[in-house]
Motif scaffolding. Structure first.
Motif, mmCIF file in Angstrom:
data_model
loop_
_atom_site.group_PDB
_atom_site.id
_atom_site.type_symbol
_atom_site.label_atom_id
_atom_site.label_comp_id
_atom_site.label_asym_id
_atom_site.label_seq_id
_atom_site.Cartn_x
_atom_site.Cartn_y
_atom_site.Cartn_z
ATOM 1 N N ASN A 134 102.053 54.897 35.799
ATOM 2 C CA ASN A 134 101.540 55.742 34.714
ATOM 3 C C ASN A 134 102.088 57.166 34.771
ATOM 4 O O ASN A 134 101.393 58.122 34.430
ATOM 5 C CB ASN A 134 100.007 55.769 34.691
ATOM 6 N N ALA A 135 103.335 57.323 35.257
ATOM 7 C CA ALA A 135 104.046 58.611 35.296
ATOM 8 C C ALA A 135 103.304 59.686 36.082
ATOM 9 O O ALA A 135 103.377 60.859 35.764
ATOM 10 C CB ALA A 135 104.345 59.090 33.881
ATOM 11 N N ARG A 136 102.574 59.290 37.122
ATOM 12 C CA ARG A 136 101.874 60.246 37.982
ATOM 13 C C ARG A 136 102.761 60.581 39.175
ATOM 14 O O ARG A 136 103.597 59.799 39.581
ATOM 15 C CB ARG A 136 100.557 59.662 38.491
ATOM 16 N N THR A 137 102.547 61.754 39.723
ATOM 17 C CA THR A 137 103.244 62.176 40.931
ATOM 18 C C THR A 137 102.197 62.601 41.946
ATOM 19 O O THR A 137 101.190 63.209 41.592
ATOM 20 C CB THR A 137 104.196 63.352 40.630
ATOM 21 N N ALA A 138 102.434 62.289 43.214
ATOM 22 C CA ALA A 138 101.500 62.662 44.272
ATOM 23 C C ALA A 138 102.290 62.944 45.540
ATOM 24 O O ALA A 138 103.484 62.644 45.624
ATOM 25 C CB ALA A 138 100.489 61.549 44.517
ATOM 26 N N GLN A 139 101.604 63.531 46.511
ATOM 27 C CA GLN A 139 102.216 63.787 47.810
ATOM 28 C C GLN A 139 101.475 63.017 48.897
ATOM 29 O O GLN A 139 100.275 63.208 49.086
ATOM 30 C CB GLN A 139 102.138 65.273 48.167
ATOM 31 N N ALA A 140 102.209 62.181 49.590
ATOM 32 C CA ALA A 140 101.699 61.611 50.833
ATOM 33 C C ALA A 140 102.061 62.632 51.908
ATOM 34 O O ALA A 140 102.863 63.534 51.669
ATOM 35 C CB ALA A 140 102.356 60.268 51.105
ATOM 36 N N TRP A 141 101.503 62.526 53.099
ATOM 37 C CA TRP A 141 101.783 63.493 54.146
ATOM 38 C C TRP A 141 101.562 62.868 55.512
ATOM 39 O O TRP A 141 100.815 61.904 55.660
ATOM 40 C CB TRP A 141 100.916 64.751 53.992
ATOM 41 N N ALA A 142 102.241 63.420 56.505
ATOM 42 C CA ALA A 142 102.082 62.955 57.882
ATOM 43 C C ALA A 142 102.755 63.950 58.821
ATOM 44 O O ALA A 142 103.616 64.725 58.401
ATOM 45 C CB ALA A 142 102.706 61.577 58.064
ATOM 46 N N ARG A 143 102.344 63.937 60.074
ATOM 47 C CA ARG A 143 103.046 64.725 61.098
ATOM 48 C C ARG A 143 104.437 64.128 61.307
ATOM 49 O O ARG A 143 105.409 64.844 61.340
ATOM 50 C CB ARG A 143 102.287 64.694 62.428
ATOM 51 N N LYS A 144 104.484 62.828 61.482
ATOM 52 C CA LYS A 144 105.762 62.121 61.658
ATOM 53 C C LYS A 144 106.233 61.659 60.284
ATOM 54 O O LYS A 144 106.315 60.472 60.003
ATOM 55 C CB LYS A 144 105.566 60.941 62.604
#
Length: 166
Positions: A134-144
């Protein structure tokens, strides 16, 4: 969406970060011993109330912080789900993993909402841009973050094979 008891075996987990280590609680006994040594070096003898209070208070406060970090900054990726803190998304909703930011210009995905219930990417973690359905953008995150990026990319390539070069 929150995740309750997880019946998955460890072999199903593609990437995991626990968020914080319980070893931080050793700072409580270290604070108590330090206060006792300060009392001894000052020539007062040991009065157990002060070292005991430091031991209990430091351990208690760090215990609360470690528990919160283990809840809100842990990451778990399986073939079906990506859990970032208390938010879980289906990996089928991920369409693309954006390349790493390089150069002086900030890519648009770095302004996207970070997954999890925190207001942004947690300190000490690096964001990974995701294009969602649905044309969404997000940020995943991690130390590694390189390992999480590689695991997400491999997962997407298995699901959506790369286009053949013509």
């Amino acid at each position: 969406m929150t995740e309750r008891a997880d019946p998955m075996s460890p072999s199903d987990v593609l990437f995991y970060e626990q968020g914080a280590s319980w070893l931080w609680l050793l700072a409580g006994p270290a604070a108590g011993v330090s206060m006792a040594l300060i009392q001894l070096s000052a020539g007062y003898g040991i009065q157990w109330m002060v070292p005991g209070a430091f031991f209990v208070l430091v351990t208690l406060f760090l215990g609360i912080q470690v528990k919160a970090a283990r809840i809100h900054t842990s990451v778990k990726l399986t073939a079906d789900k990506l859990r970032q803190g208390t938010e879980t998304i289906l990996t089928s909703e991920i369409v693309r993993v954006y390349p790493e930011a390089d150069g002086s210009e900030t890519p648009k995905w770095q302004y996207a909402r970070a997954l999890g219930e925190l207001t942004g990417v947690p300190r000490g973690r690096t964001g990974i841009g995701l294009r969602m359905t649905n044309a969404r953008t997000a940020q995943a995150w991690a130390r590694k973050h390189q390992q999480l990026r590689a695991a997400l990319t491999n997962l997407l390539e298995e699901r959506i094979p790369p286009e053949p070069a013509s």
